[in-house]
Design a protein around this motif. Sequence first.
Motif, PDB file in Angstrom:
ATOM      1  N   PRO A 239       0.825  -1.212   0.000  1.00  0.00           N
ATOM      2  CA  PRO A 239       0.000   0.000   0.000  1.00  0.00           C
ATOM      3  C   PRO A 239       0.858   1.259   0.000  1.00  0.00           C
ATOM      4  O   PRO A 239       1.922   1.309   0.621  1.00  0.00           O
ATOM      5  N   ASN A 240       0.403   2.276  -0.715  1.00  0.00           N
ATOM      6  CA  ASN A 240       1.010   3.596  -0.727  1.00  0.00           C
ATOM      7  C   ASN A 240       2.462   3.606  -1.187  1.00  0.00           C
ATOM      8  O   ASN A 240       3.245   4.482  -0.810  1.00  0.00           O
ATOM      9  N   GLN A 241       2.830   2.638  -2.012  1.00  0.00           N
ATOM     10  CA  GLN A 241       4.148   2.619  -2.637  1.00  0.00           C
ATOM     11  C   GLN A 241       3.971   2.572  -4.147  1.00  0.00           C
ATOM     12  O   GLN A 241       3.047   1.944  -4.655  1.00  0.00           O
ATOM     13  N   ASP A 242       4.854   3.263  -4.859  1.00  0.00           N
ATOM     14  CA  ASP A 242       4.766   3.290  -6.319  1.00  0.00           C
ATOM     15  C   ASP A 242       4.834   1.885  -6.892  1.00  0.00           C
ATOM     16  O   ASP A 242       5.750   1.113  -6.563  1.00  0.00           O
TER      17      ASP A 242
ATOM     18  N   ARG B  58      -0.373   4.150  -7.051  1.00  0.00           N
ATOM     19  CA  ARG B  58      -0.283   3.639  -5.680  1.00  0.00           C
ATOM     20  C   ARG B  58      -1.635   3.068  -5.266  1.00  0.00           C
ATOM     21  O   ARG B  58      -2.660   3.695  -5.516  1.00  0.00           O
ATOM     22  N   PHE B  59      -1.613   1.915  -4.657  1.00  0.00           N
ATOM     23  CA  PHE B  59      -2.825   1.330  -4.113  1.00  0.00           C
ATOM     24  C   PHE B  59      -3.002   1.839  -2.685  1.00  0.00           C
ATOM     25  O   PHE B  59      -2.046   1.832  -1.907  1.00  0.00           O
ATOM     26  N   PRO B  60      -4.198   2.286  -2.316  1.00  0.00           N
ATOM     27  CA  PRO B  60      -4.364   2.977  -1.023  1.00  0.00           C
ATOM     28  C   PRO B  60      -4.297   2.070   0.193  1.00  0.00           C
ATOM     29  O   PRO B  60      -3.954   2.533   1.289  1.00  0.00           O
TER      30      PRO B  60
ATOM     31  N   ASN C 158      -0.267  -6.480  -0.680  1.00  0.00           N
ATOM     32  CA  ASN C 158       0.195  -7.123   0.545  1.00  0.00           C
ATOM     33  C   ASN C 158      -0.238  -6.357   1.799  1.00  0.00           C
ATOM     34  O   ASN C 158      -0.363  -5.137   1.785  1.00  0.00           O
ATOM     35  N   GLY C 159      -0.481  -7.095   2.870  1.00  0.00           N
ATOM     36  CA  GLY C 159      -0.812  -6.465   4.142  1.00  0.00           C
ATOM     37  C   GLY C 159      -2.179  -6.861   4.643  1.00  0.00           C
ATOM     38  O   GLY C 159      -2.864  -7.725   4.076  1.00  0.00           O
ATOM     39  N   ASN C 160      -2.583  -6.239   5.745  1.00  0.00           N
ATOM     40  CA  ASN C 160      -3.884  -6.513   6.348  1.00  0.00           C
ATOM     41  C   ASN C 160      -4.937  -5.619   5.710  1.00  0.00           C
ATOM     42  O   ASN C 160      -4.924  -4.387   5.896  1.00  0.00           O
ATOM     43  N   ALA C 161      -5.847  -6.217   4.983  1.00  0.00           N
ATOM     44  CA  ALA C 161      -6.880  -5.448   4.285  1.00  0.00           C
ATOM     45  C   ALA C 161      -7.903  -4.907   5.275  1.00  0.00           C
ATOM     46  O   ALA C 161      -8.260  -5.583   6.248  1.00  0.00           O
ATOM     47  N   PRO C 162      -8.382  -3.684   5.054  1.00  0.00           N
ATOM     48  CA  PRO C 162      -9.445  -3.158   5.914  1.00  0.00           C
ATOM     49  C   PRO C 162     -10.734  -3.934   5.702  1.00  0.00           C
ATOM     50  O   PRO C 162     -10.918  -4.612   4.684  1.00  0.00           O
ATOM     51  N   ALA C 163     -11.632  -3.827   6.651  1.00  0.00           N
ATOM     52  CA  ALA C 163     -12.927  -4.500   6.527  1.00  0.00           C
ATOM     53  C   ALA C 163     -13.663  -3.974   5.306  1.00  0.00           C
ATOM     54  O   ALA C 163     -13.636  -2.764   5.020  1.00  0.00           O
TER      55      ALA C 163
END
Length: 278
Positions: A65-68, A124-126, A154-159
């Motif tokens: 998230p939030n990386q080019d 960038r994906f938020p 990658n990471g923990n996706a929000p609900a």
Amino acid sequence: MMKLAVTFILITALLTACGKNEHSMNHSGAKDSMAGMNHNNGHMDTAQEESVEAVFTLSRDKPEPNQDTTITVQIQAKDGKAIDDFDVKHEKKMHVIIVSKDLSYFNHIHPEYNGKNEFHITTRFPTAGEFEIIADFAPTGIGSMSRSQWIKVNGNAPAAKPIEPDPTLTKVMNGKEVTLSFDHLMANMEITLNFNLKDAKTKEPITDLQPYLGAVGHVVILNQEGGEYLHVHPVEEKSSGPDAQFKTSFPHSGVYKIWGQFQQNGEVVTIPFVVHIP
């Protein structure tokens, strides 16, 4: 860094051009019709259209998230032969739509073409989670079509946010009061969508909309499951408001999210609505 390349072939049906008075494109059974005019004088080479595939490559094998992240889209025939001639549709050779799985995130961007069947865009994906990347393009002599790919950030996706029909179809955004109305609501029938724009404070009609990508506005529609994609363009491209009308046909009953995009004073505003089509 290794690149992740995903090749897919999306089964599509008849598509028609994304030109003047164009109405819609359906992403999984793709359709993109115009009033009174279709590709190749109304005749589409369906075999050619079905032979087109896209290869999506991400610069990160595990995008964060939030990386080019650079997305490369290669357009080719099933036999691997490059397709490198594309028609310009609304000022661009390719439109890319990115949406989150719950449709709460929407981005309409335009990649650069390198002239050798490759399009590139850095974005960038938020958040973490699943996103659908939809490429909307028109190989010369074949016609408008879309191809898509789901990717996981990658990471923990929000609900996930619920996709529920709006109780009212009037919204205020960026100082604009926008009301969406329909001549009727029914699946598999041509429907007119009308966006009426007013100044949110004065309630005066907005009559100075500027062309956005060569038209008074653009509309993108996805169904709740993300499988049906409609890219809709206005009936009167040179309209400047307060009304902007679009025609399309919803392929089946269900819940759809509609994003209308308009420009005033150099600023593009995107207004989302959720509706149920009986």
